[in-house]
Enzyme design. Structure first.
Site, PDB file in Angstrom:
ATOM      1  N   SER A  71     -10.616  -1.067   6.477  1.00  0.00           N
ATOM      2  CA  SER A  71      -9.921  -0.795   5.218  1.00  0.00           C
ATOM      3  C   SER A  71      -9.120  -1.965   4.664  1.00  0.00           C
ATOM      4  O   SER A  71      -8.518  -1.830   3.598  1.00  0.00           O
ATOM      5  CB  SER A  71      -9.000   0.421   5.367  1.00  0.00           C
ATOM      6  OG  SER A  71      -9.756   1.609   5.301  1.00  0.00           O
TER       7      SER A  71
ATOM      8  N   LYS B 186       0.832  -1.191   0.000  1.00  0.00           N
ATOM      9  CA  LYS B 186       0.000   0.000   0.000  1.00  0.00           C
ATOM     10  C   LYS B 186       0.877   1.255   0.000  1.00  0.00           C
ATOM     11  O   LYS B 186       1.968   1.268   0.569  1.00  0.00           O
ATOM     12  CB  LYS B 186      -0.907  -0.018   1.243  1.00  0.00           C
ATOM     13  CG  LYS B 186      -1.970   1.072   1.281  1.00  0.00           C
ATOM     14  CD  LYS B 186      -2.887   0.860   2.475  1.00  0.00           C
ATOM     15  CE  LYS B 186      -3.947   1.948   2.605  1.00  0.00           C
ATOM     16  NZ  LYS B 186      -4.885   1.691   3.724  1.00  0.00           N
TER      17      LYS B 186
ATOM     18  N   SER C 257      -9.856   2.351   2.149  1.00  0.00           N
ATOM     19  CA  SER C 257      -8.656   3.049   1.678  1.00  0.00           C
ATOM     20  C   SER C 257      -7.651   2.109   1.032  1.00  0.00           C
ATOM     21  O   SER C 257      -6.835   2.537   0.226  1.00  0.00           O
ATOM     22  CB  SER C 257      -7.997   3.808   2.833  1.00  0.00           C
ATOM     23  OG  SER C 257      -7.422   2.921   3.770  1.00  0.00           O
TER      24      SER C 257
END
Length: 616
Positions: free
Chosen positions: A231, A117, A207
């Protein structure tokens, strides 16, 4: 297997020769011509499939990285799941192939491409020679910023032999900026709007949206994501993949851009439970840079893959907290609940006892929402300031949330005021810190509601191994109490489902074929049990295979089988700009040569068995 001194020297000579023969950094490589074979499709392939192909010589890590990059370049302009490709991925893969050929395999992730990420930083000293993998949470405020050290989770992946393929796009500031109606899941100024792959303009949720979409489409074997509240599990369910949100403290948050030190976790997303378990085993463990990991009850991390047992449901006691589910029901959840009831029958047939009405003694959503707002607001303001002070390079001179807010309002690329800064305005207006009595009391109230009045209370009263819930209702209490959740595919919205838009009216949240998930929730440190339950359900149903995305890459491993002597491949960087050859100065060539030699040094120390976390 220990390498002989001669073998080590041969290895080092090979790497040095490759480096010095290509000082300009042109990413050209010889793609090995594998033995003819039938390859699994890349959106279905597993870690164990890949190791079988590595072992019989049909595939190399270089082949695999090349294939994933081609797939990214095919679909990324439409879905924007990947924000950056590591410019050194092919060099890293080549070195790991060489290690394998000399009898050294670091573990199950050796040579396996993984996306991380955007909020997790790699180091300029590790597998990122040119330092082109930046540190940014989707905002232009931190583009060009560099960290003082690599994230501990990334170091663990690298030491396990994973190829850091690149960075997955994330929702800007982990969705911690705007009202829900003012922004959208997966949007960031720098990365654009991530879209799900099962319906045009699909809301990817959460997210960690890019992390889930990329894995779903086979743009990498797996990804590493973060969760503060939903998330990991929400994007995973919408991507028809597996997500593991670990116990708070099982994985390090070191150098991860923070939202809340009291809720943030780092976990894997994979296409199967076993692949996710392999990744969790690699990244879990104690870390001196994150004191919360010292609470782990073991010094040696469990092998979570061993928990993958087809009979994992036999004899288990799982409870359904109906009052924790009913609160969230509406017309759009009817197909989910129908699939959920069918799943409960599958669980019973597998030998588990399902305890109905294993309810929470208290489930006051407005109360824990208010408390969570206080906890997250105060943690973010202080934690972000500490993080910003740790940067070694800070080109926009950003040192606080106030600085970020000013930058965001002034830079037109951040789309303010169409996408507002409501959350930051609220956070800055509180004028209390995470050490305040108000913040402490809010956190204690949340621990009580999520624990003894919530998940832990239900588990204890009914002597349960886990709770079982639709994923959409599962994550709230585990988030505030630091408890683990594993989500697996459960089903898909049927063909006649009416469309429902997100609050901003820019994406489709509910539509035919969009996936949804089933979650197992447990006590702290119960990941082995949850993985066992989830694996047993997954293997009996194989729901993921029942629906394909509406958009899919076409490049497969078999596309590399033409018997050519050499297939040059020049690595393309970000999808946002075409590659243009630029004249290189002597200084540029020197810098790239020195950068490549620094990687050689890292590899040498690794081959000779030394630690290489802080070489320079």
């Amino acid at each position: 297997m220990q390498l002989s001194l001669v073998a080590r020297l041969v290895y080092v000579f090979s790497v040095v020769s490759t480096t010095l023969s290509n000082p300009t950094g042109e990413h050209q490589c010889r793609i090995a011509t594998p033995r003819p074979t039938t390859f699994p499709l890349l959106d279905d392939i597993s870690i164990e499939n890949l190791h079988a192909l590595f072992a019989n010589g049909s595939l190399t890590s270089v082949n695999l990285v090349h294939a994933y990059i081609e797939r990214i370049l095919e679909v990324n302009p439409s879905l924007r799941a990947v924000g950056e490709i590591n410019p050194d991925a092919l060099d890293i893969a080549r070195a790991l192939d060489l290690e394998r050929s000399m009898g050294r395999v670091r573990g199950p992730l050796h040579g396996i491409p993984i996306l991380i990420k955007a909020g997790l930083p790699p180091s300029c000293h590790s597998h990122c020679i040119h330092c082109d993998l930046g540190q940014y949470p989707g905002s232009y405020a931190l583009v060009g910023a560099k960290v003082s050290r690599e994230s501990s989770v990334v170091t663990r992946l690298r030491d396990a032999g994973a190829v850091i393929l690149g960075k997955a796009t994330m929702g800007e500031w982990a969705q911690c900026r705007s009202r829900k109606a003012s922004s959208s899941h997966g949007w960031s100024a720098y990365g654009g709007q991530v879209l799900g792959a099962y319906y045009p303009q699909q809301d990817p949720s959460g997210s960690s949206s890019g992390s889930a979409v990329a894995v779903s489409l086979g743009l990498a074997l797996g990804s590493i994501a973060t969760e503060t509240s939903g998330s990991i599990v929400n994007p995973a369910e919408r991507g028809n993949v597996v997500g593991i949100k670990p116990t708070l403290g099982l994985t390090s948050r070191d150098m991860v851009i923070p939202i809340s030190i009291r809720q943030d976790t780092v976990g894997p997303i994979g296409r199967t439970v076993k692949d996710a378990a392999y990744m969790l085993s690699a990244i879990a463990g104690k870390d001196t840079f994150d004191n919360w990991t010292s609470t782990q009850p073991y010094d040696i991390t469990p092998d979570y893959v061993k928990a993958c047992n087809f009979l994992g449901l036999k004899g288990a006691r799982v409870g359904v907290p109906r009052n924790g589910i009913d609160y969230y029901l509406d017309d759009s959840t009817k197909p989910v609940m129908a699939a959920f009831e069918k799943a409960l029958q599958t669980v019973r047939e597998a030998g588990a006892r399902v305890i109905e009405e294993a309810n929470f003694s208290s489930f006051d959503v407005p109360a824990f929402a208010r408390n969570s707002s206080i906890v997250l607001d105060t943690d973010f303001v202080g934690g972000l300031a500490n993080y910003l002070e740790s940067l070694s390079t800070n080109p926009n001179d950003i040192h606080s949330l106030s600085d970020i807010a000013r930058f965001t309002r002034a830079d037109p690329r951040e789309e303010h005021p169409d996408r507002d800064t409501y959350v930051w305005d609220r956070q800055l207006s509180r004028n209390i810190s995470s050490n305040s009595l108000e913040s402490f009391m809010a956190y204690q109230a949340n621990l009580r509601m999520g624990g003894e009045e919530g998940v832990i209370g239900a588990l204890d009263r009914h002597k349960l191994d886990a709770l079982i819930m639709p994923t959409f209702a599962s994550f709230h209490l585990p988030a505030i109490a630091g408890l683990p959740v594993v989500t697996v595919p459960l089903g898909f919205y049927p063909a006649q489902t009416p469309l429902r838009m997100n609050l901003k009216k820019t994406m489709v949240s509910v539509a035919p074929n969009i996936p949804f998930g089933l979650a197992f929730v447990g006590r702290r440190w119960s990941e082995e049990k949850l993985i066992s339950l989830a694996y047993a359900f997954e293997q009996r149903t194989m729901i993921r295979r029942k629906m394909k995305p509406y958009i899919r890459p076409t490049f497969e491993l078999s596309d590399q089988l033409e018997p050519t002597e050499e297939t040059p491949y020049k690595l393309k960087l970000q999808y946002r700009a075409p590659v243009v050859d630029q004249p290189r100065s002597a200084r540029s060539v020197f810098q790239k040569t020195m950068g490549r030699l620094s990687l050689v040094r890292s590899w040498m120390l690794s081959v000779f068995g030394f630690q290489h976390h802080s070489l320079f």
